[in-house]
Design an enzyme around this catalytic site. Structure first.
Site, mmCIF file in Angstrom:
data_model
loop_
_atom_site.group_PDB
_atom_site.id
_atom_site.type_symbol
_atom_site.label_atom_id
_atom_site.label_comp_id
_atom_site.label_asym_id
_atom_site.label_seq_id
_atom_site.Cartn_x
_atom_site.Cartn_y
_atom_site.Cartn_z
ATOM 1 N N ASP A 1 0.813 -1.226 0.000
ATOM 2 C CA ASP A 1 0.000 0.000 0.000
ATOM 3 C C ASP A 1 0.842 1.269 0.000
ATOM 4 O OD1 ASP A 1 -2.322 -1.618 0.170
ATOM 5 O OD2 ASP A 1 -1.934 -1.857 2.319
ATOM 6 N N LYS B 1 2.422 1.635 -5.217
ATOM 7 C CA LYS B 1 3.124 1.031 -6.370
ATOM 8 C C LYS B 1 2.266 1.086 -7.626
ATOM 9 C CE LYS B 1 3.440 -2.853 -4.197
ATOM 10 N NZ LYS B 1 2.969 -2.411 -2.875
ATOM 11 N N GLY C 1 -4.104 -5.121 -3.657
ATOM 12 C CA GLY C 1 -5.113 -4.179 -4.144
ATOM 13 C C GLY C 1 -4.399 -2.920 -4.575
ATOM 14 N N HIS C 2 -4.279 -2.723 -5.875
ATOM 15 C CA HIS C 2 -3.585 -1.542 -6.383
ATOM 16 C C HIS C 2 -4.610 -0.509 -6.822
ATOM 17 C CE1 HIS C 2 0.231 -4.089 -7.409
ATOM 18 N NE2 HIS C 2 0.042 -3.930 -6.124
ATOM 19 N N GLN D 1 2.654 -6.212 -2.601
ATOM 20 C CA GLN D 1 3.069 -6.157 -1.187
ATOM 21 C C GLN D 1 4.372 -5.356 -1.038
ATOM 22 O OE1 GLN D 1 2.112 -9.654 -2.328
ATOM 23 N NE2 GLN D 1 0.089 -8.868 -1.995
#
Ligand code: IMP
Ligand code: MG
Length: 332
Positions: A13, A16, A42-43, A177
């Site tokens: 988070d 990225k 989750g991007h 991650q």
């Protein structure tokens, strides 16, 4: 071949997705490759004014770039199909650009059911850990075995090294991650089940010699989601940072625990990843809260202004070629 890499320097988070999206727009990449993790990620990506959250799908699809889920990843066929539909209903063409390595592993319903019982680690309950466990126990299922995925399957060797469609392959490698969650470098067992560092890029079939830039992505404060105690609850400013910074999980909606940035973690993570470019995201959040602090060992360094903090960080992190402090969700 040329490859640029985007990795997380903290606990995921860090933004990225934003950096990858921006690089994909500006670069000449033929491929964007996800090299670790699964739908635990989750991007959050802002594309042409719309917000998207991707879980498996590399950010190349936003610009029509071939986007490959590499052999180092695990894939949930059901959730992937849902994700494709969501992106396509938002106007993003996915199907013609998405590829999945034949030997990527699959997250089954059984894996999800098992992960749902986790209480110790605080996982995302997406079946990620059990899928990797079965892969390494040689009991896993590979993507090539799943009829639903048939149209997307590619062979990673052919894709990258023997591909008649491209004179020269330029790859943007999208990590998931971060260093503090890495199976080897994080605080075990409060980690994820994959390698989140640059090392994983090479394992996906991208030779080390082709790596040009490694973009390390951090935030100007830390967040962590999971079962270990991370946030100092006596410090009420963290509650403010969580609200102002919308620090709630993109995959699970859980509140993220907050802490000040550890300079030691950043330095170590830059070194282990070989990062030569570093982006510090969400500087605007501390500006709004009006408190600037960084830890070095047990010492807290308090600053009067963002500029003071940034100067100090610039001085501390002298190795990378480029350091960027980012203030807008739209720019890096
Ligand atoms: P798992 O990857 O679902 O097994 O979860 C293991 C640990 O990694 C938990 O603390 C999760 O909250 C954390 N984690 C996994 N993926 C992400 C991510 O994309 N962002 C932030 N934390 C994550
Ligand atoms: Mg995330």
């Amino acid at each position: 071949m040329i490859a640029d890499v985007v990795v997380g320097l903290q606990f995921g988070d860090e933004g990225k997705g934003k950096v990858t999206h921006q690089l994909a727009r500006n670069g000449n990449y033929t491929h964007v490759v996800r090299f670790n993790g699964g739908c635990n990620a989750g991007h959050t990506i802002y594309h042409e004014g719309k917000k998207f959250v991707t879980h498996h799908i590399p950010a190349g699809v936003f610009y029509g770039i071939r986007s490959v889920i590499g052999p180092g990843c695990v894939v949930s066929p059901k959730k992937l199909m849902k994700e494709i539909e969501e992106l396509e209903s938002g106007g993003i063409e996915v199907r013609s650009h998405l590829r999945i390595a034949a030997n990527a592993h699959v997250i089954t319903d059984f894996h999800v059911a098992e992960d749902a019982r986790d209480e110790e680690i605080g996982t995302t309950k997406t079946g990620n850990g059990p899928a990797y466990r079965d892969k390494y126990a040689r009991k896993g299922v590979m993507a090539i075995e799943i009829p639903e995925l048939e149209d997307f399957i590619t062979d990673m060797y052919t894709e990258l090294h023997n591909n008649p469609d491209f004179d020269k392959v330029e790859v943007l490698c999208e990590g998931a991650q971060g260093f503090g969650l890495d199976i080897d470098w994080g605080e075990y067992p409060f980690v994820t089940s994959s390698h989140c560092t640059t090392s994983a890029v090479v394992a996906n079939g991208i030779p080390h010699k082709s790596i040009r830039d490694v973009w390390g992505v951090a935030k100007v404060y830390e967040t962590y989601v999971g079962a270990k105690d991370f946030e100092d609850e006596a410090d009420t400013v963290f509650e403010q940072i969580r609200e102002v910074g919308s620090e709630f999980g993109a995959t699970t909606g859980r509140p993220r625990q907050i802490s000040w940035m550890s300079m030691d973690l950043i330095k170590k993570s830059i070194k282990i990843n070989g990062a030569n470019k570093v982006v510090f995201n969400k500087a605007d959040i501390l500006d709004e809260v009006g408190v600037w602090c960084v830890y070095e060992g047990m010492d807290a360094h308090d600053f009067e202004s963002a500029e003071d903090m940034e100067q100090w960080i610039l001085h501390e992190v002298d190795e990378p070629e480029i350091l960027i402090f980012s203030r807008s969700p739209e720019r890096i």
